[in-house]
Scaffold this motif. Structure first.
Motif, mmCIF file in Angstrom:
data_model
loop_
_atom_site.group_PDB
_atom_site.id
_atom_site.type_symbol
_atom_site.label_atom_id
_atom_site.label_comp_id
_atom_site.label_asym_id
_atom_site.label_seq_id
_atom_site.Cartn_x
_atom_site.Cartn_y
_atom_site.Cartn_z
ATOM 1 N N THR A 1 0.843 -1.200 0.000
ATOM 2 C CA THR A 1 0.000 0.000 0.000
ATOM 3 C C THR A 1 0.870 1.239 0.000
ATOM 4 O O THR A 1 1.982 1.241 0.554
ATOM 5 C CB THR A 1 -0.964 0.001 1.215
ATOM 6 O OG1 THR A 1 -1.967 1.014 1.012
ATOM 7 C CG2 THR A 1 -0.254 0.320 2.524
ATOM 8 N N ASP A 2 0.378 2.272 -0.657
ATOM 9 C CA ASP A 2 0.979 3.600 -0.522
ATOM 10 C C ASP A 2 -0.123 4.624 -0.735
ATOM 11 O O ASP A 2 -1.216 4.282 -1.195
ATOM 12 C CB ASP A 2 2.155 3.791 -1.494
ATOM 13 C CG ASP A 2 1.726 3.808 -2.942
ATOM 14 O OD1 ASP A 2 1.089 4.790 -3.364
ATOM 15 O OD2 ASP A 2 2.020 2.824 -3.653
ATOM 16 N N ARG A 3 0.154 5.854 -0.364
ATOM 17 C CA ARG A 3 -0.889 6.875 -0.380
ATOM 18 C C ARG A 3 -1.378 7.206 -1.789
ATOM 19 O O ARG A 3 -2.538 7.578 -1.972
ATOM 20 C CB ARG A 3 -0.411 8.134 0.333
ATOM 21 C CG ARG A 3 -0.366 7.981 1.852
ATOM 22 C CD ARG A 3 0.040 9.260 2.545
ATOM 23 N NE ARG A 3 -0.852 10.362 2.210
ATOM 24 C CZ ARG A 3 -0.664 11.222 1.232
ATOM 25 N NH1 ARG A 3 0.406 11.180 0.474
ATOM 26 N NH2 ARG A 3 -1.539 12.160 0.998
ATOM 27 N N ASP A 4 -0.516 7.072 -2.771
ATOM 28 C CA ASP A 4 -0.923 7.407 -4.141
ATOM 29 C C ASP A 4 -1.730 6.298 -4.797
ATOM 30 O O ASP A 4 -2.721 6.562 -5.469
ATOM 31 C CB ASP A 4 0.319 7.676 -5.005
ATOM 32 C CG ASP A 4 0.710 9.141 -4.961
ATOM 33 O OD1 ASP A 4 0.136 9.877 -4.123
ATOM 34 O OD2 ASP A 4 1.592 9.551 -5.743
ATOM 35 N N ARG A 5 -1.293 5.075 -4.637
ATOM 36 C CA ARG A 5 -1.884 3.976 -5.413
ATOM 37 C C ARG A 5 -2.821 3.089 -4.607
ATOM 38 O O ARG A 5 -3.461 2.190 -5.149
ATOM 39 C CB ARG A 5 -0.753 3.146 -6.038
ATOM 40 C CG ARG A 5 0.048 3.936 -7.061
ATOM 41 C CD ARG A 5 1.283 3.174 -7.524
ATOM 42 N NE ARG A 5 2.255 2.986 -6.452
ATOM 43 C CZ ARG A 5 3.468 2.448 -6.631
ATOM 44 N NH1 ARG A 5 3.832 2.038 -7.834
ATOM 45 N NH2 ARG A 5 4.300 2.328 -5.619
ATOM 46 N N GLY A 6 -2.866 3.321 -3.305
ATOM 47 C CA GLY A 6 -3.791 2.556 -2.482
ATOM 48 C C GLY A 6 -3.298 1.150 -2.182
ATOM 49 O O GLY A 6 -2.184 0.771 -2.538
ATOM 50 N N ARG A 7 -4.174 0.396 -1.558
ATOM 51 C CA ARG A 7 -3.849 -0.978 -1.149
ATOM 52 C C ARG A 7 -4.181 -1.930 -2.285
ATOM 53 O O ARG A 7 -5.253 -1.856 -2.876
ATOM 54 C CB ARG A 7 -4.693 -1.318 0.081
ATOM 55 C CG ARG A 7 -4.470 -2.698 0.696
ATOM 56 C CD ARG A 7 -5.348 -2.806 1.926
ATOM 57 N NE ARG A 7 -5.168 -4.044 2.666
ATOM 58 C CZ ARG A 7 -5.878 -5.153 2.474
ATOM 59 N NH1 ARG A 7 -6.793 -5.189 1.529
ATOM 60 N NH2 ARG A 7 -5.677 -6.216 3.227
ATOM 61 N N ARG A 8 -3.231 -2.795 -2.610
ATOM 62 C CA ARG A 8 -3.449 -3.735 -3.726
ATOM 63 C C ARG A 8 -2.653 -5.000 -3.469
ATOM 64 O O ARG A 8 -1.721 -4.993 -2.661
ATOM 65 C CB ARG A 8 -3.018 -3.099 -5.048
ATOM 66 C CG ARG A 8 -1.501 -2.886 -5.212
ATOM 67 C CD ARG A 8 -1.053 -1.492 -4.831
ATOM 68 N NE ARG A 8 0.389 -1.297 -4.954
ATOM 69 C CZ ARG A 8 1.021 -0.226 -4.489
ATOM 70 N NH1 ARG A 8 0.385 0.724 -3.810
ATOM 71 N NH2 ARG A 8 2.327 -0.095 -4.647
ATOM 72 N N PRO A 9 -3.023 -6.092 -4.197
ATOM 73 C CA PRO A 9 -2.193 -7.289 -4.115
ATOM 74 C C PRO A 9 -0.769 -6.940 -4.545
ATOM 75 O O PRO A 9 -0.567 -6.183 -5.504
ATOM 76 C CB PRO A 9 -2.858 -8.245 -5.115
ATOM 77 C CG PRO A 9 -4.245 -7.730 -5.277
ATOM 78 C CD PRO A 9 -4.170 -6.246 -5.099
ATOM 79 N N GLY A 10 0.205 -7.463 -3.834
ATOM 80 C CA GLY A 10 1.598 -7.171 -4.162
ATOM 81 C C GLY A 10 1.945 -7.643 -5.572
ATOM 82 O O GLY A 10 1.494 -8.699 -6.012
ATOM 83 N N SER A 11 2.741 -6.860 -6.278
ATOM 84 C CA SER A 11 3.136 -7.175 -7.657
ATOM 85 C C SER A 11 4.662 -7.169 -7.752
ATOM 86 O O SER A 11 5.357 -6.732 -6.833
ATOM 87 C CB SER A 11 2.583 -6.134 -8.614
ATOM 88 O OG SER A 11 3.234 -4.891 -8.372
ATOM 89 N N GLU A 12 5.155 -7.632 -8.888
ATOM 90 C CA GLU A 12 6.611 -7.612 -9.092
ATOM 91 C C GLU A 12 7.126 -6.176 -9.046
ATOM 92 O O GLU A 12 8.195 -5.912 -8.513
ATOM 93 C CB GLU A 12 6.959 -8.277 -10.440
ATOM 94 C CG GLU A 12 8.465 -8.384 -10.630
ATOM 95 C CD GLU A 12 8.870 -9.155 -11.883
ATOM 96 O OE1 GLU A 12 7.982 -9.474 -12.705
ATOM 97 O OE2 GLU A 12 10.079 -9.432 -12.037
#
Lengths: 515, 515
Positions: B136-147
């Motif tokens: 998670t980060d403030r710009d992109r929000g919470r998401r499944p972890g990616s490469e």
């Protein structure tokens, strides 16, 4: 015997006994002993060198003491005094004699016996942030502190057992200075039974405060003098100045048998040398001079050693708190306090402007410096923002959570055969779980600290509930406490008498501060 | 000799010498020794009782070991094995012999000598939060972890000297499991020269990872085996189960001379007894069983003791971290680790859902438990949210600030005659200031830690700059670091060869995890 090096483990057993009849978790946050090992930053010989340098500074460079009465007291003890320059040069024999009469243990009487506070090495006493001109909360924003704010913050201080003293959290700026001590005493008497702070703003205010306190508590002169019933903080004007109200405070509190907590406020690189060793040496010298004045005034007078030493940003001059250098200064002061054997105060703090991760981290980091330094009284341990210019209602709540967690550590843990629970391991097979084990069922209602403001729900639940951060949740918490807090903690008849007397004193002009 | 009980003070002098030629502040965050005194929660006889209870549990109740090869290894050493029930009953003589061969000090080779990591009591090694399915980060929000997330987080891990190992911060869920170890190694090789983690997801992946690592580092078989070049974390399935990939990992890493960090994950009241003493006794038993397997596989194989023991919310079952009970469990594990004399890992964490005051306080509180427990490797020391379900880019930054402050404490402070600065006190009269004193001028550029993300500006300035909280400022910080980070930390020719080999292996079907 000092008590500051041994982890303590009593209490849990008693709690568990109590829990058998009532399943609510019982904890005693009112009497805390420091469970942490003390940490040194300097070798003992360097601490001795700092002590000797401080003695040398007091003897050779001297302190500027603005109050003639104080200079006279020092002079009578044999100090070299230059009245024209207002300078006092203190020989080490005078200081050593004073240190010998300063008490190692001080029992302060609060409004009820279970709120009494003992000051000695090994104890841990928490005070929320104090002395701020502003108050802030998420609903009402940042504003100059008012009497209403002060009263609300006293209610919050009273509510939490982990806070042990009622300091001047904020300045009620809507109350004129010559009447302000009445307003603060009113809040302290009607909303709290904890140990009250009294400002040293000159003899008239201090004497009135003592009289009002003695009357309100219903104490004879002997009873009032037998134990401290209030405390004050004495800040020197670093470097090496003791001003008029501070010197008056030391004398007045010593004469009345009330506690002075001596606290040079020495910012490294600004009012003190830039090094930890230098700043603490200066702080130590000033503390010794102030402690000496109390003992020359009345041998055995209750007094605490103390320091508040942190650093500034060398680019801007802005003070900083909860820094590595602040931490090290606390450790050094602790070593000097243990050398003297005196109870002492240290402080945490934060320079953050909002109750965010920086604010939490700086205050907790500063608190850990105090814990590992073995500080007796830890001031500004909760709620301070902007380096003390503001007390935040929300930060008060989130920091108190940390203090409660520390108080839990004071209770220790048990490892009886039953606690080790080999029987439980037998009961639960490989890959099983302990939720329903009898070992768990006997303890589940009381085994763990339950967070006040910490939210352990998962992301989905937390999102459904509005994605509230800790500060937002803290707003609801303090509002609930303030709303529900009793307005009549003190006895009604004495409170009425106090208010009548205050009305008369106010009409007669109050008591302006001196400087 | 263990080094975990003495405050260390070296380094400052060297720093000051260095500062004379270049005014930039020089610090060594790469080699940290724990400056804190160790703290005990239980008496030594209770620790011994817990150790004996663990031995009793292993001998009488046994461990379920799912891997036949592991059971065979235990059996060869004389353990009673029930293959039908997959149970292993370990006598204390077998365990004691294994503990005698486990190394007290392990030097791990990273991509360059100044990134090497020594694991022994007294050292302090930090690892950011690991194993999270989400980022998670403030710009992109919470998401499944990616490469992409993984690569960015490796860049951030590489950037800060105070982080010493490159763990699997998040799961790159957009990479299929049979190829995922290639993707993580690629990031670790191209973006970092720090000690890499390798997942124990079965022998095929592990062997490939070892071969790829050995080739990439250009090591002979002897060189690769002479020192560990990577590490893995071995979690038992508490209570008392060692599953197939974990047992394979212990065996494969031991055979190859690579480091296993053994970590029972024992949540009090859930997978472990509800008491601190009970949960740590179970954790200790499981750790002993796993350590024993490494030593039976290859005596002297590098292995770390470890625990990750915290509590759950008994109402909801939700795990909690940075709690008083978590803190006490860390202390108890430290006592047992010192009894064994082995390097060991501990962990911090937070159950908060956002980088707020709760998150900061829980992680810092958990870290202090690890510091005072004398942990060698402190895992999840920065960035973990939601009890490990998410790594937050912003929390990574704000927690690293705390780790840097702790690293500053490792450097200690000096109190030479010049540091004490009586000359400076002479130079500055009563009521003056030290901003321009020569004592200050000689030191002002290098004396203090400068905060990375902490903002010490006053409320007016801070407001004018947009009233940014620490998380918002952290966003700008990580974005700058990610943007500027080199993509070619490893040697270009070896990286090209690695990628060619990976392309061939991928075409051939990769290596699926085993279970």
């Amino acid at each position: 015997m000092t008590l500051d090096t041994k982890p303590r483990r009593q209490g849990r057993r008693a709690k568990q006994e109590a829990a058998k009849s009532a399943p609510a978790r019982k904890v005693d946050y009112r009497n805390l002993r420091n469970p942490f090992p003390t940490m040194n930053v300097f070798s003992e010989d360097r601490i001795e060198a700092m002590h000797l340098a401080a003695l040398d500074a007091l003897e050779r460079l001297g302190m500027k003491v603005l109050l003639p009465e104080a200079r006279a007291i020092y002079a009578r003890a044999g100090a070299r005094v230059d009245d024209g320059a207002e300078m006092v040069y203190l020989g080490r024999d005078i200081i050593e004699a004073a240190l010998a009469t300063a008490p190692r243990s001080i029992t302060c009487r609060a409004g009820s016996r279970d709120r009494d506070v003992t000051l000695e090495l090994g104890r841990m006493v928490f005070q929320p942030g104090a002395g701020a001109p502003h108050a802030t909360d998420r609903d009402r924003g940042r504003r100059p502190g008012s009497e209403r704010d002060f009263r609300e913050l006293v209610k919050l201080t009273q509510h939490f057992d982990v806070l042990h003293m009622v300091p001047p959290l904020i300045e009620p700026q809507d109350v004129p200075m010559h009447l302000r001590h009445y307003a603060t005493l009113d809040a302290q008497f009607s909303l709290s039974d904890k140990l009250p702070f009294v400002f040293s703003r000159g003899t008239p205010q201090v004497r009135q405060s003592f009289e009002l306190l003695q009357e309100f508590r219903g104490l004879s002169d002997e009873e009032f003098a037998a134990n401290p019933h209030c405390y004050t903080i004495i800040n020197t004007n670093s470097p090496r100045v003791l001003d008029i109200p501070m010197a008056q405070g030391l004398i007045d509190f010593a004469r009345a048998g009330q506690v002075s907590i001596v606290t040079p406020f020495t910012l490294m690189g600004a009012m003190a040398p830039i090094t930890v060793a230098g700043a603490i040496t200066l702080s130590h010298a000033e503390a010794l001079a102030a402690i000496t004045l109390t003992q020359l005034t009345r041998p055995g007078a209750p007094v605490c050693y103390g320091t508040f030493t942190s650093n500034v940003d060398m680019k801007s001059g802005a003070p900083a708190f909860g820094t590595p250098e602040h931490f090290q200064a606390s450790l050094a002061a602790g070593q000097l306090a243990r050398r003297l054997g005196l109870p002492w105060r240290c402080a945490s703090g934060s320079a953050a402007n909002i109750n965010d991760a920086q604010a939490a981290n700086e205050t907790q980091f500063g608190n850990w410096g105090c814990f590992l330094a073995g500080a007796t009284v830890i001031i500004h341990s909760a709620g301070w923002l902007e380096g003390g210019l503001t007390v935040s209602y929300e930060k008060l709540i989130t920091d108190i959570e940390v203090l409660q967690m520390v108080a839990e550590l004071c209770a220790g843990a048990e490892a009886s055969t039953d606690d080790i629970g080999l029987a439980a391991l037998e009961e639960v097979g490989p890959g099983g779980h302990f939720f329903g084990a009898s070992h768990t069922m006997e303890r589940y209602q009381t085994e763990f600290y339950e967070p006040m403001i910490g939210d352990w729900s998962n992301f989905g639940t937390w999102s459904e509930r509005g994605s509230l951060d800790a500060s937002t949740r803290a707003t609801a918490k303090w509002q609930e406490i303030v709303h529900d807090a009793p307005e009549d903690v003190g006895p009604a008849d004495r409170l009425a008498a106090f208010r009548e007397r205050v009305a008369r004193l106010s009409e007669a002009g109050g008591a302006p501060p001196e400087s």
